[in-house]
Motif scaffolding. Structure first.
Motif, mmCIF file in Angstrom:
data_model
loop_
_atom_site.group_PDB
_atom_site.id
_atom_site.type_symbol
_atom_site.label_atom_id
_atom_site.label_comp_id
_atom_site.label_asym_id
_atom_site.label_seq_id
_atom_site.Cartn_x
_atom_site.Cartn_y
_atom_site.Cartn_z
ATOM 1 N N LEU A 21 0.818 -1.222 0.000
ATOM 2 C CA LEU A 21 0.000 0.000 0.000
ATOM 3 C C LEU A 21 0.850 1.271 0.000
ATOM 4 O O LEU A 21 0.389 2.323 -0.451
ATOM 5 C CB LEU A 21 -0.953 0.000 1.192
ATOM 6 C CG LEU A 21 -2.100 -1.018 1.112
ATOM 7 C CD1 LEU A 21 -2.920 -0.990 2.400
ATOM 8 C CD2 LEU A 21 -2.976 -0.746 -0.092
ATOM 9 N N MET A 22 2.079 1.206 0.501
ATOM 10 C CA MET A 22 2.950 2.382 0.512
ATOM 11 C C MET A 22 3.596 2.657 -0.839
ATOM 12 O O MET A 22 4.077 3.757 -1.087
ATOM 13 C CB MET A 22 4.059 2.209 1.560
ATOM 14 C CG MET A 22 3.586 2.402 2.972
ATOM 15 S SD MET A 22 4.946 2.527 4.154
ATOM 16 C CE MET A 22 5.764 0.966 3.984
ATOM 17 N N ALA A 39 7.062 -1.188 -25.219
ATOM 18 C CA ALA A 39 8.509 -1.200 -25.405
ATOM 19 C C ALA A 39 9.257 -0.598 -24.221
ATOM 20 O O ALA A 39 10.474 -0.464 -24.264
ATOM 21 C CB ALA A 39 8.866 -0.452 -26.678
ATOM 22 N N THR A 40 8.537 -0.253 -23.157
ATOM 23 C CA THR A 40 9.172 0.378 -22.014
ATOM 24 C C THR A 40 10.021 -0.636 -21.265
ATOM 25 O O THR A 40 9.603 -1.761 -21.035
ATOM 26 C CB THR A 40 8.105 0.930 -21.044
ATOM 27 O OG1 THR A 40 7.217 1.747 -21.784
ATOM 28 C CG2 THR A 40 8.736 1.740 -19.941
ATOM 29 N N GLY A 41 11.214 -0.226 -20.882
ATOM 30 C CA GLY A 41 12.088 -1.098 -20.100
ATOM 31 C C GLY A 41 11.615 -1.206 -18.665
ATOM 32 O O GLY A 41 10.738 -0.484 -18.213
ATOM 33 N N ARG A 42 12.231 -2.109 -17.963
ATOM 34 C CA ARG A 42 11.875 -2.312 -16.573
ATOM 35 C C ARG A 42 12.353 -1.132 -15.737
ATOM 36 O O ARG A 42 13.476 -0.647 -15.914
ATOM 37 C CB ARG A 42 12.538 -3.600 -16.083
ATOM 38 C CG ARG A 42 11.900 -4.171 -14.868
ATOM 39 C CD ARG A 42 12.485 -5.527 -14.570
ATOM 40 N NE ARG A 42 12.895 -5.501 -13.176
ATOM 41 C CZ ARG A 42 13.583 -6.448 -12.602
ATOM 42 N NH1 ARG A 42 13.994 -7.473 -13.293
ATOM 43 N NH2 ARG A 42 13.886 -6.366 -11.343
ATOM 44 N N SER A 43 11.495 -0.672 -14.822
ATOM 45 C CA SER A 43 11.893 0.474 -13.999
ATOM 46 C C SER A 43 12.924 0.036 -12.958
ATOM 47 O O SER A 43 13.056 -1.135 -12.639
ATOM 48 C CB SER A 43 10.667 1.071 -13.305
ATOM 49 O OG SER A 43 10.106 0.102 -12.428
ATOM 50 N N ALA A 44 13.655 1.014 -12.454
ATOM 51 C CA ALA A 44 14.680 0.722 -11.459
ATOM 52 C C ALA A 44 14.044 0.190 -10.187
ATOM 53 O O ALA A 44 12.982 0.637 -9.772
ATOM 54 C CB ALA A 44 15.465 1.998 -11.155
ATOM 55 N N GLY A 45 14.692 -0.794 -9.578
ATOM 56 C CA GLY A 45 14.167 -1.376 -8.351
ATOM 57 C C GLY A 45 14.318 -0.413 -7.192
ATOM 58 O O GLY A 45 15.400 0.139 -6.954
ATOM 59 N N THR A 46 13.243 -0.186 -6.487
ATOM 60 C CA THR A 46 13.286 0.704 -5.338
ATOM 61 C C THR A 46 13.461 -0.128 -4.072
ATOM 62 O O THR A 46 13.349 -1.352 -4.088
ATOM 63 C CB THR A 46 11.984 1.510 -5.237
ATOM 64 O OG1 THR A 46 10.907 0.604 -5.036
ATOM 65 C CG2 THR A 46 11.748 2.331 -6.496
ATOM 66 N N ALA A 47 13.717 0.567 -2.991
ATOM 67 C CA ALA A 47 13.873 -0.126 -1.711
ATOM 68 C C ALA A 47 12.573 -0.813 -1.318
ATOM 69 O O ALA A 47 12.591 -1.943 -0.816
ATOM 70 C CB ALA A 47 14.301 0.865 -0.637
ATOM 71 N N LEU A 48 11.425 -0.162 -1.564
ATOM 72 C CA LEU A 48 10.145 -0.786 -1.230
ATOM 73 C C LEU A 48 9.891 -2.021 -2.088
ATOM 74 O O LEU A 48 9.308 -3.003 -1.620
ATOM 75 C CB LEU A 48 8.998 0.212 -1.404
ATOM 76 C CG LEU A 48 8.820 1.232 -0.285
ATOM 77 C CD1 LEU A 48 7.687 2.195 -0.628
ATOM 78 C CD2 LEU A 48 8.537 0.554 1.036
ATOM 79 N N GLY A 49 10.343 -1.991 -3.326
ATOM 80 C CA GLY A 49 10.191 -3.156 -4.191
ATOM 81 C C GLY A 49 10.988 -4.345 -3.679
ATOM 82 O O GLY A 49 10.516 -5.485 -3.699
ATOM 83 N N LYS A 50 12.204 -4.072 -3.217
ATOM 84 C CA LYS A 50 13.052 -5.137 -2.680
ATOM 85 C C LYS A 50 12.481 -5.689 -1.372
ATOM 86 O O LYS A 50 12.501 -6.899 -1.140
ATOM 87 C CB LYS A 50 14.472 -4.625 -2.475
ATOM 88 C CG LYS A 50 15.170 -4.332 -3.785
ATOM 89 C CD LYS A 50 16.558 -3.765 -3.571
ATOM 90 C CE LYS A 50 17.176 -3.408 -4.908
ATOM 91 N NZ LYS A 50 18.497 -2.809 -4.771
ATOM 92 N N VAL A 51 11.960 -4.801 -0.537
ATOM 93 C CA VAL A 51 11.347 -5.245 0.724
ATOM 94 C C VAL A 51 10.112 -6.094 0.430
ATOM 95 O O VAL A 51 9.859 -7.099 1.096
ATOM 96 C CB VAL A 51 10.986 -4.027 1.610
ATOM 97 C CG1 VAL A 51 10.138 -4.439 2.803
ATOM 98 C CG2 VAL A 51 12.248 -3.337 2.093
ATOM 99 N N THR A 52 9.373 -5.708 -0.603
ATOM 100 C CA THR A 52 8.194 -6.480 -0.987
ATOM 101 C C THR A 52 8.587 -7.894 -1.395
ATOM 102 O O THR A 52 7.945 -8.864 -0.995
ATOM 103 C CB THR A 52 7.449 -5.784 -2.150
ATOM 104 O OG1 THR A 52 7.101 -4.471 -1.750
ATOM 105 C CG2 THR A 52 6.197 -6.550 -2.532
#
Length: 118
Positions: A21-22, A39-52
């Motif tokens: 939710l954050m 054709a969009t590339g993958r977005s940069a991994g954020t800290a919240l993404g890694k925690v998820t």
């Protein structure tokens, strides 16, 4: 042991909900937003993404652990094996014996369960 794993599992579930939710929404549900087309590339991994990802992996591990613990504690017999064989009384079609209930009497109890109409 099972209670400890279950508490950890519940805490992981609540944490995972909070972290998801954050995260920033890019508009449109189910990954439909964000613009740029296919054709969009993958977005940069954020800290919240890694925690998820970490919380999701831990959640799945505790789910599997709870399943294994439940399988070890399960009984080996079937529910049908516990049925006590009792004689079945034949009753003519559509006829219910007067003064008796449809249930068998309890052990040691010869009185009918329901009052009879006399």
């Amino acid at each position: 042991m099972q209670n400890v794993v279950l508490i950890i599992h519940l805490l992981l579930a609540l944490s995972l909900i909070g972290v998801v939710l954050m995260q920033r929404s890019e508009g449109g549900g189910l990954g439909m937003g964000g613009g740029g087309g296919a054709a969009t590339g993958r977005s940069a991994g954020t800290a919240l993404g890694k925690v998820t990802w970490i919380l999701a992996t831990a959640f799945i591990c505790t789910s599997i652990t709870l399943t294994i613990i439940a399988a070890q504690n399960a009984g080996s017999g079937s529910v049908l094996d516990r049925i006590v064989d009792s004689p079945i009384q034949a009753v003519p079609d559509g006829e219910i014996p007067s003064g008796s209930s449809l249930l068998p009497p309890a052990e040691g109890d010869d009185a009918p369960l329901l009052p009879t109409a006399e």
